[in-house]
Each structure stands twice: as structure tokens, then as C-alpha cells.
Scaffold this active site. Structure first.
Site, mmCIF file in Angstrom:
data_model
loop_
_atom_site.group_PDB
_atom_site.id
_atom_site.type_symbol
_atom_site.label_atom_id
_atom_site.label_comp_id
_atom_site.label_asym_id
_atom_site.label_seq_id
_atom_site.Cartn_x
_atom_site.Cartn_y
_atom_site.Cartn_z
ATOM 1 N N GLU A 108 -7.822 7.371 7.175
ATOM 2 C CA GLU A 108 -8.247 8.099 8.529
ATOM 3 C C GLU A 108 -8.791 9.275 8.700
ATOM 4 O O GLU A 108 -8.288 10.541 9.008
ATOM 5 C CB GLU A 108 -6.780 7.827 9.453
ATOM 6 C CG GLU A 108 -6.351 6.601 9.628
ATOM 7 C CD GLU A 108 -4.954 6.414 10.509
ATOM 8 O OE1 GLU A 108 -4.593 7.568 11.114
ATOM 9 O OE2 GLU A 108 -4.773 5.380 10.822
ATOM 10 N N HIS A 111 -3.182 10.472 1.799
ATOM 11 C CA HIS A 111 -2.740 10.350 3.014
ATOM 12 C C HIS A 111 -1.992 11.477 3.535
ATOM 13 O O HIS A 111 -0.832 11.658 3.701
ATOM 14 C CB HIS A 111 -1.566 9.066 2.905
ATOM 15 C CG HIS A 111 -1.539 8.382 4.395
ATOM 16 N ND1 HIS A 111 -1.220 7.010 4.548
ATOM 17 C CD2 HIS A 111 -1.369 8.853 5.556
ATOM 18 C CE1 HIS A 111 -1.087 6.876 5.885
ATOM 19 N NE2 HIS A 111 -1.162 8.039 6.194
ATOM 20 N N ARG A 137 0.990 -1.270 -0.098
ATOM 21 C CA ARG A 137 -0.063 -0.056 -0.165
ATOM 22 C C ARG A 137 1.066 1.182 -0.089
ATOM 23 O O ARG A 137 1.826 1.248 0.877
ATOM 24 C CB ARG A 137 -0.826 -0.045 1.376
ATOM 25 C CG ARG A 137 -2.097 0.776 0.952
ATOM 26 C CD ARG A 137 -2.738 1.311 2.491
ATOM 27 N NE ARG A 137 -1.868 2.449 2.976
ATOM 28 C CZ ARG A 137 -2.002 2.832 4.264
ATOM 29 N NH1 ARG A 137 -2.663 2.146 5.140
ATOM 30 N NH2 ARG A 137 -1.253 3.989 4.859
ATOM 31 N N TYR A 173 -4.384 0.290 16.130
ATOM 32 C CA TYR A 173 -3.078 0.351 16.869
ATOM 33 C C TYR A 173 -3.393 0.099 18.526
ATOM 34 O O TYR A 173 -2.357 -0.662 19.029
ATOM 35 C CB TYR A 173 -2.423 1.892 16.699
ATOM 36 C CG TYR A 173 -1.686 1.866 15.408
ATOM 37 C CD1 TYR A 173 -0.500 1.398 15.273
ATOM 38 C CD2 TYR A 173 -2.576 2.705 14.303
ATOM 39 C CE1 TYR A 173 0.007 1.501 13.836
ATOM 40 C CE2 TYR A 173 -1.995 2.586 12.980
ATOM 41 C CZ TYR A 173 -0.595 2.203 12.954
ATOM 42 O OH TYR A 173 -0.077 2.276 11.566
ATOM 43 N N ASN A 195 -7.384 0.550 10.229
ATOM 44 C CA ASN A 195 -6.128 0.867 10.600
ATOM 45 C C ASN A 195 -6.272 0.664 12.167
ATOM 46 O O ASN A 195 -7.122 1.116 12.741
ATOM 47 C CB ASN A 195 -5.552 2.078 10.477
ATOM 48 C CG ASN A 195 -4.945 2.233 9.234
ATOM 49 O OD1 ASN A 195 -5.076 1.506 8.393
ATOM 50 N ND2 ASN A 195 -4.597 3.608 8.831
ATOM 51 N N GLU A 253 -3.551 -1.152 8.215
ATOM 52 C CA GLU A 253 -2.116 -0.830 9.118
ATOM 53 C C GLU A 253 -2.664 -1.633 10.365
ATOM 54 O O GLU A 253 -3.455 -1.495 11.217
ATOM 55 C CB GLU A 253 -2.224 0.691 9.327
ATOM 56 C CG GLU A 253 -1.845 1.524 8.015
ATOM 57 C CD GLU A 253 -1.572 3.004 8.582
ATOM 58 O OE1 GLU A 253 -1.422 3.514 9.752
ATOM 59 O OE2 GLU A 253 -1.901 3.806 7.651
HETATM 60 C C1 FCB Z 1 -1.385 6.023 11.357
HETATM 61 C C2 FCB Z 1 -1.028 6.759 9.976
HETATM 62 C C3 FCB Z 1 0.315 6.296 9.526
HETATM 63 C C4 FCB Z 1 1.382 6.144 10.919
HETATM 64 C C5 FCB Z 1 0.762 5.500 11.893
HETATM 65 C C6 FCB Z 1 1.792 4.899 13.136
HETATM 66 O O1 FCB Z 1 -2.535 6.859 11.898
HETATM 67 O O2 FCB Z 1 -1.980 6.509 9.007
HETATM 68 O O3 FCB Z 1 0.708 7.308 8.634
HETATM 69 O O4 FCB Z 1 1.605 7.633 11.263
HETATM 70 O O5 FCB Z 1 -0.461 5.756 12.165
#
Ligand code: FCB
Length: 453
Positions: free
Chosen positions: A169, A124, A80, A297, A295, A353
Site C-alpha cells: 500500500e 510493511h 503473508r 476493504y 488489498n 488482504e
Molecule cells: C491495511 C493494512 C493492514 C491493516 C489493514 C486493516 O491498510 O495493510 O496493515 O491495518 O489495513
């Protein structure tokens, strides 16, 4: 948590890695590229740690060939990347920059020759500065500029790129960029944040329409950053705080995209700052898409504010954190996927992500033993497998990131790559997590499931 998993990922499941133009390309003043809001933001004192910028970054603009070789070695199915809008349309609209298109031609051709599926992202975060000067995302005119940009990019790459992501995002674009000033363009206005969110969503709808016309066979989607928000206790106050934060982070975007409406509880609260919604906007935003990108985290516990109002994220005792100070919650990934599949029923989901920053060091033998990152990824792959078992239509998993790169306002301090970069020399060193991922992909291509312990 054990990283073993027993579920079978469906046939054709895509394993990949992700990137973003401003974070890795560099070459910001080469071959006719125009200025982006991130160039301007980085040049503004006090915005980015150490005054760093993406001016050189990973020098991917020149070294993409070497990096495609790394991806071949890794064995990924998909890469990507995002197109830098000011590289191809330096002023945001109007004049095209053929040399900018040449770069993406070479990149896409190189990926296809290597047997890697390109996932092209249209936005992005590197808006042409010229468009920001005209008002940026809070202005409705930016939607039409995005549709024009989408059309020229699709006409150019549509014969070779079959997976398209309109936006990454929108929550970050609107709140960090326009609401709280932590990202470019650095504005601090809730009114602007909600107007930006609405226009980003609307531009997504318009872009899907354009892509359907220009590349009828394309698979088109959008990527949201989603998290799971557990009430910190069973009290009504904590439950409604978690629901409110879920509205802010998740439902504000999922609602329009899948149900054609902003969530009513949030509209009631935000009635004084609501964006200018015109007739037909919500139908445009809810145009059917082929996939949702997620995405992921972290996730968190939410309690009512100390005065009983509002919401605050509270630390979960005993939970490990990454270098970003984000709690490591693979269980939240499973919750997010199951919930989105249940409440919004996207046809397909890709994790676009997932990854973690840790303070990596190159040891005396030239190796980077990033055990924490390897364990983080393994635990999240296991959580993804549990979601598959729960019948979530998950069809791919992309690690953030292939390379260490420019982490926005954190500069180069935060490393997310499975390949280490020594910035002064641009030397690439695959980390232990790279070799772990390579083994996982090879095993999966050979039919999985396997225990990874
Ligand atoms: C996400 C973003 C990516 C990167 C990660 C850690 O929010 O999409 O660009 O910064 O976090």
C-alpha cells in the site's frame, strides 16, 4: 447478499492469512532490533489511541510456533508476513543483525515444515528511524538503502521463500505517513507525500531487479490498496470527482507500475507538487512483475465538493458498515478486480488482504461468535468467485488477519483477527469466522464449488 458461489476457483488457488511485523511481533527491544518510525510515532503523545504501541502486540516473536499450529489447523496454503527492516539492519543500512535473521529463519522453516507457503513482504511500514532521520522516503537515498536491504534479505531467505512482495500500500505510506500525518512518521506535506510515493515506487523497481538477480525463480509482486469509486450521480461534476479520486487512490500507482507513466490528468493538477522524476525512473518502476497484490476493504460513492470543486465520499443509504466505519461493498471487490485485469493486465492477481473489524466479545462459553465477520468474508469470497468467472487471473485470497493485532493509530481497539487475542494473557481463541474459513478451505481443497449457506 448471498454468500453462495458456484464458480470454480482455479486449481492451485491459494487460501491464506496475512500479517505485518510491527502489528504482531512485539519484542521491539530484543535481540538487537533497531528503532523503527512506528516505535517513535507511538512514543509521541497524542499519535496513537491510548498511547498504545506494538511493543508487545501479539508477542508473535516468541509465540510464532503456537501460531503456526493454529494455521495448520486452519489448513491455509499461504502465510503473508513482513520482515522488520530494523530487526535485520538496525540502522537501515550497513551492519547486519544476525539474531534478527535467525528469527525469520525459524519462522520460514516452521512454515515450510507445516506445509505453508511463506509470502515475504519487504516493507510493511516499519522504516528504520535512522533512515527517517536522514529524510525518509521523500529522500532519493532511501531507494538505494532499500535495494541494499532487499539484497541481504533475498540472499538470506531466497533459498526457501519463493513469493516476494516489495511494498504494501504505497498510497498509505505516502499520504497517511507523509501527507496527512495520521501514520508514522507523521509529516503533513503534500510535496513530501508525492516524493515519498515516487521513491517507494522506484525502490520497488530496484528491489524487483535485485530479486531477479539473487532469486531468479522467485515470484515477485507489489500490493496496492484499491477501491472502486462510483460517481454518486450521472452529472459531469460527480463523474469527474470520482475520476479524480480514482486518480488519487488507484491510478497514481497503477499507471507507473503497468504503463510506465503517471496519469496525465493528475500530473496536470499536481504540477506544483510533482516529485523529482529522473531519466529512467519510470522504466525502472514499470519493470515486469509476476503478480499484483490487491488489498480490498471498501468502496464508495463520490460526489463533487459542495462548492462544485474537489471530491467527497458520500454515504450510501442503507449500506452496513464495519467497526472502522467502512462501508461493506463486496460488489466493489468484483469491480476492482475486473477493472484492474482489463485496464492493466497483471499476469496474476492475489487478494493479499481482505477482512473487517467488529467489536468482538468472548461469551460465557469462551466463544467468539463473529457472525458479521463471517458474513463479510463469505460475501467477499463470493465476489472474488464472480471475478474468476469473468476471467480475472485471480490465484489466491488471504484474509486480514489471522490474529487480532495492533491496528496502527487505532491501537488495539480495532479487532480484525479470525483469532481473538486476550492481550493481558496472550490467550488465542479462534472465532466462528476461523471455523467457517477452515471449512471453506477444506471444501475447496476437496474440489469445490460448494454453496456455503
Ligand atoms: C491495511 C493494512 C493492514 C491493516 C489493514 C486493516 O491498510 O495493510 O496493515 O491495518 O489495513
Amino acid at each position: 447478499m448471498s454468500d453462495a458461489y458456484s464458480a470454480r476457483f482455479p486449481p492451485g488457488f491459494l487460501w491464506g492469512v496475512s500479517s505485518a511485523s510491527y502489528q504482531l511481533e512485539g519484542a521491539v527491544a530484543e535481540d538487537g532490533r533497531g528503532e523503527s518510525i512506528w516505535d517513535r510515532f507511538c512514543a509521541t503523545p497524542g499519535k496513537v489511541r491510548n498511547g498504545e504501541s506494538g511493543a508487545v502486540a501479539c508477542d508473535f516473536y516468541h509465540r510464532y510456533g503456537e501460531d503456526i499450529e493454529l494455521m495448520k489447523d486452519l489448513g491455509v496454503d499461504a502465510f503473508r508476513f513482513s520482515i522488520s527492516w530494523p530487526r535485520v539492519l538496525p540502522a537501515g543500512r550497513g551492519r547486519l543483525n544476525p539474531r534478527g535473521f535467525d528469527f525469520y529463519d525459524r519462522l520460514v522453516d516452521g512454515l515450510l515444515d507445516a506445509g505453508i507457503e511463506p509470502f515475504a513482504v519487504l516493507y510493511h511500514w516499519d522504516l528504520p528511524q535512522a533512515l527517517e532521520d536522514e529524510g525518509g522516503w521523500p529522500e532519493r537515498a532511501t531507494v538505494e538503502a532499500f535495494a541494499e536491504y532487499t539484497k541481504v534479505v533475498a540472499e538470506h531467505l531466497g533459498d526457501r521463500v519463493s513469493h516476494w512482495i516489495t511494498h504494501i500500500e504505497p498510497w498509505v505510506v505516502s499520504w497517511l505517513g507523509y501527507g496527512w500525518g495520521e501514520h508514522a512518521p507523521g509529516r503533513c506535506s503534500e510535496v513530501d507525500a508525492l516524493a515519498a510515493a515516487h521513491h517507494v515506487l522506484l525502490s520497488h523497481g530496484r528491489a524487483v531487479e535485485v530479486l531477479r538477480q539473487v532469486v531468479p525463480k522467485a515470484q515477485v509482486g507489489i500490493t496496492l490498496n484499491l477501491d472502486h469509486l462510483w460517481p454518486a450521480s450521472d452529472t459531469d461534476a460527480d463523474r469527474s470527482a470520482a475520476h479524480w479520486l480514482d486518480g488519487h487512490h488507484n491510478r497514481w500507482f497503477l499507471g507507473p507500475l503497468f504503463h510506465g507513466a503517471y496519469p496525465q490528468d493528475m500530473v496536470d493538477q499536481w504540477h506544483k507538487i510533482m516529485p523529482p522524476v529522473q531519466d529512467g525512473d519510470m522504466e525502472s518502476i514499470a519493470v515486469p512483475i509476476d503478480f499484483l497484490g490487491v488489498n480490498y476493504y471498501t468502496s464508495s460513492l463520490v460526489a463533487a465538493g459542495l462548492d462544485g470543486e474537489g471530491a467527497r465520499q458520500v454515504p450510501q443509504a442503507g449500506t452496513a458498515r464495519t467497526d472502522m466505519d467502512w462501508e461493506i461493498r463486496p460488489d466493489g471487490l468484483r469491480e476492482v478486480l475486473v477493472r484492474v485485469a482489463r485496464d492493466y493486465a497483471p499476469r496474476t492477481i492475489y487478494i493479499t488482504e481482505n477482512g473487517a473489524a467488529f467489536p468482538d466479545v468472548v461469551d460465557h462459553n469462551g466463544r467468539v461468535l463473529d457472525v458479521e465477520r463471517r458474513d463479510f468474508l463469505a460475501a467477499h469470497v463470493a465476489a472474488a468467485a464472480q471475478a474468476v468467472e469473468a476471467k480475472v487471473p485471480l490465484r489466491g485470497y488471504l484474509v486480514w488477519a489471522l490474529l487480532d493485532n495492533f491496528e496502527w493509530s487505532w491501537g488495539y481497539w480495532r479487532r480484525f483477527g479470525i483469532v481473538h487475542i486476550d492481550y493481558p494473557t496472550q490467550k488465542r481463541t479462534p472465532k466462528a469466522s476461523f471455523y467457517w474459513y477452515r471449512d471453506l478451505i477444506a471444501a475447496e481443497h476437496n474440489g469445490g464449488p460448494k454453496s456455503r449457506l
